[in-house]
Write a protein that holds these residues in place. Structure first.
Motif, short mmCIF file in Angstrom:
data_model
loop_
_atom_site.label_atom_id
_atom_site.label_comp_id
_atom_site.label_asym_id
_atom_site.label_seq_id
_atom_site.Cartn_x
_atom_site.Cartn_y
_atom_site.Cartn_z
N LYS A 24 -5.97 3.89 9.99
CA LYS A 24 -5.53 2.76 9.18
C LYS A 24 -5.33 3.20 7.73
O LYS A 24 -6.13 3.94 7.18
N ARG A 52 6.47 6.68 11.80
CA ARG A 52 7.19 5.45 11.45
C ARG A 52 8.27 5.77 10.42
O ARG A 52 8.16 6.74 9.65
N SER A 103 10.96 3.92 7.50
CA SER A 103 11.44 2.79 6.72
C SER A 103 12.62 3.27 5.87
O SER A 103 12.64 4.42 5.44
N GLU A 158 7.55 -0.33 -0.67
CA GLU A 158 7.16 -0.16 0.74
C GLU A 158 5.90 0.70 0.84
O GLU A 158 5.03 0.44 1.68
N ARG A 207 2.89 -1.42 0.29
CA ARG A 207 2.53 -2.19 1.50
C ARG A 207 1.76 -1.31 2.49
O ARG A 207 0.79 -1.77 3.11
N ASP A 215 -0.42 -3.66 4.73
CA ASP A 215 0.46 -4.79 5.02
C ASP A 215 1.64 -4.34 5.88
O ASP A 215 2.00 -3.15 5.89
N PRO A 216 2.30 -5.27 6.57
CA PRO A 216 3.49 -4.90 7.36
C PRO A 216 4.60 -4.36 6.45
O PRO A 216 4.80 -4.85 5.33
N LEU A 217 5.31 -3.38 6.95
CA LEU A 217 6.46 -2.86 6.22
C LEU A 217 7.62 -3.84 6.36
O LEU A 217 7.83 -4.42 7.41
N GLU A 218 8.39 -3.99 5.29
CA GLU A 218 9.51 -4.94 5.33
C GLU A 218 10.82 -4.30 5.79
O GLU A 218 11.74 -5.01 6.19
N GLU A 229 11.12 -1.44 8.00
CA GLU A 229 10.91 -0.45 9.06
C GLU A 229 12.04 -0.52 10.09
O GLU A 229 12.55 -1.61 10.40
#
Length: 333
Positions: free
Chosen positions: A2, A101, A103, A310, A313, A318-321, A323
């Protein structure tokens, strides 16, 4: 693992944007903001030794593909923040296979493309480029002809993705009819934008300005060729700010030579760049610009701003906006 929520992380953010863009995209202000939260280090994806402290990599124009060999030197990598447009040029199957991941700042870049497109629509309906080229060729004033005007015109969008939607929103401010072809667009979404969905032939045949915003893939390669070009109405304009491969350039040269009433504005070409002496540079009803619709100059800083936001976040859990995943990438430009 995390992401760190509080405190300063014991890992680093790497950056490997090309030298030409490293400071215009990641400005001193952005770099300072990142370093306030986490260490920022340069990473050379060609010659760098293994860096097991880099968990986030900021990429952009000038970044080579993230192949398995590159990723082997980044064993702790969890996230790629692409501070440019499409990630197609750098994201390989190895990225997805390793669960990294991704973004992208494509939405920030899209603003510049949409603004450029919006401006070109107005200029096309005013017949600006043809009149300017005619005046240059004549060496003097030319009659004020061929000015369609904006009110009541019909604009055709091929592709209703992020850029196409931005263009539609800008056009909604005027007394215009907007048609769109996009087999993946939802009717309710199009209706909310004031856009009428139609088949490709109807969009081409009904548009005073046809503007391309589709992704380039096997299904869309040369989607605009002789048969499609022949559908263009008299005195219409073809505008391409998406990908050069959407248009069959041999067919386009033949068509523009035969149909002098139609004009083409091409910010992207196939190949890119066109070789010197290419017919599209000489035709009086074509204008070729050197891929300038996207973020350039001071506009490039907004890409770094988005990547930095990003990153925050990610640090906060927090969730990525912004991705993207492998399936969505196949539908993007």
């Amino acid at each position: 693992m995390k992401p760190v929520v509080s405190g300063r992380p014991d890992w680093a953010v790497g950056t490997c944007i090309g030298r030409e863009w490293s400071r215009s995209v990641l400005t001193d202000r952005v770099r300072a903001a990142i370093r306030h939260r986490v260490d920022l280090v340069e990473f050379d994806p060609v010659s760098e030794a293994v860096r097991d402290d880099i968990r986030v990599l900021i990429t952009g124009w000038g970044t080579p593909p993230l192949t398995g060999d590159v990723l082997d030197r980044l064993p702790a990598l969890e996230l790629v923040l692409h501070a440019a447009g499409s990630v197609r040029g750098i994201v390989t199957g190895a990225v997805w296979a390793r669960g990294v991941r991704v973004s992208t700042a494509a939405s920030a870049n899209a603003v510049s493309v949409a603004d450029f497109t919006y401006a070109q629509v107005h200029l096309s309906l005013k017949n600006v480029w043809r009149l300017a080229l005619d005046a240059r060729a004549a060496g003097g004033p030319v009659p004020r002809t061929g000015v369609r005007g904006v009110d009541g015109a019909t604009i055709g969008l091929v592709g209703l993705g992020h850029i196409g939607r931005l263009v539609a929103r800008r056009l909604a401010e005027h007394d215009l009819r907007v048609l769109a072809y996009d087999p993946f667009a939802r009717p309710d979404e199009a209706a909310g934008l004031g856009v009428e969905l139609a088949g490709l032939p109807a969009v081409i045949g009904g548009s005073d300005v046809l503007t391309l915003h589709a992704p380039h893939n096997d299904a869309t390669h040369h989607m605009i060729s002789t048969a499609e070009l022949d559908l263009m109405p008299p005195h219409s304009t073809l505008l391409n700010t998406a990908r050069g491969g959407l248009v069959d350039h041999d067919a386009l040269v033949e068509f523009l030579t035969r149909r002098r009433d139609v004009f083409a504005v091409l910010d992207v070409t196939e190949p890119e760049e066109l070789p010197a002496g290419h017919p599209l540079f000489r035709l009086g009803n074509a204008l070729v610009t050197p891929h300038i619709a996207g973020s350039l100059g001071t506009d490039e800083a907004r890409l770094g701003d988005l990547a930095a936001a990003e990153l925050v976040r990610f640090l906060e859990g927090d969730p990525l906006e912004h991705e993207v995943n492998e399936d969505r990438l196949a539908l993007s430009a």
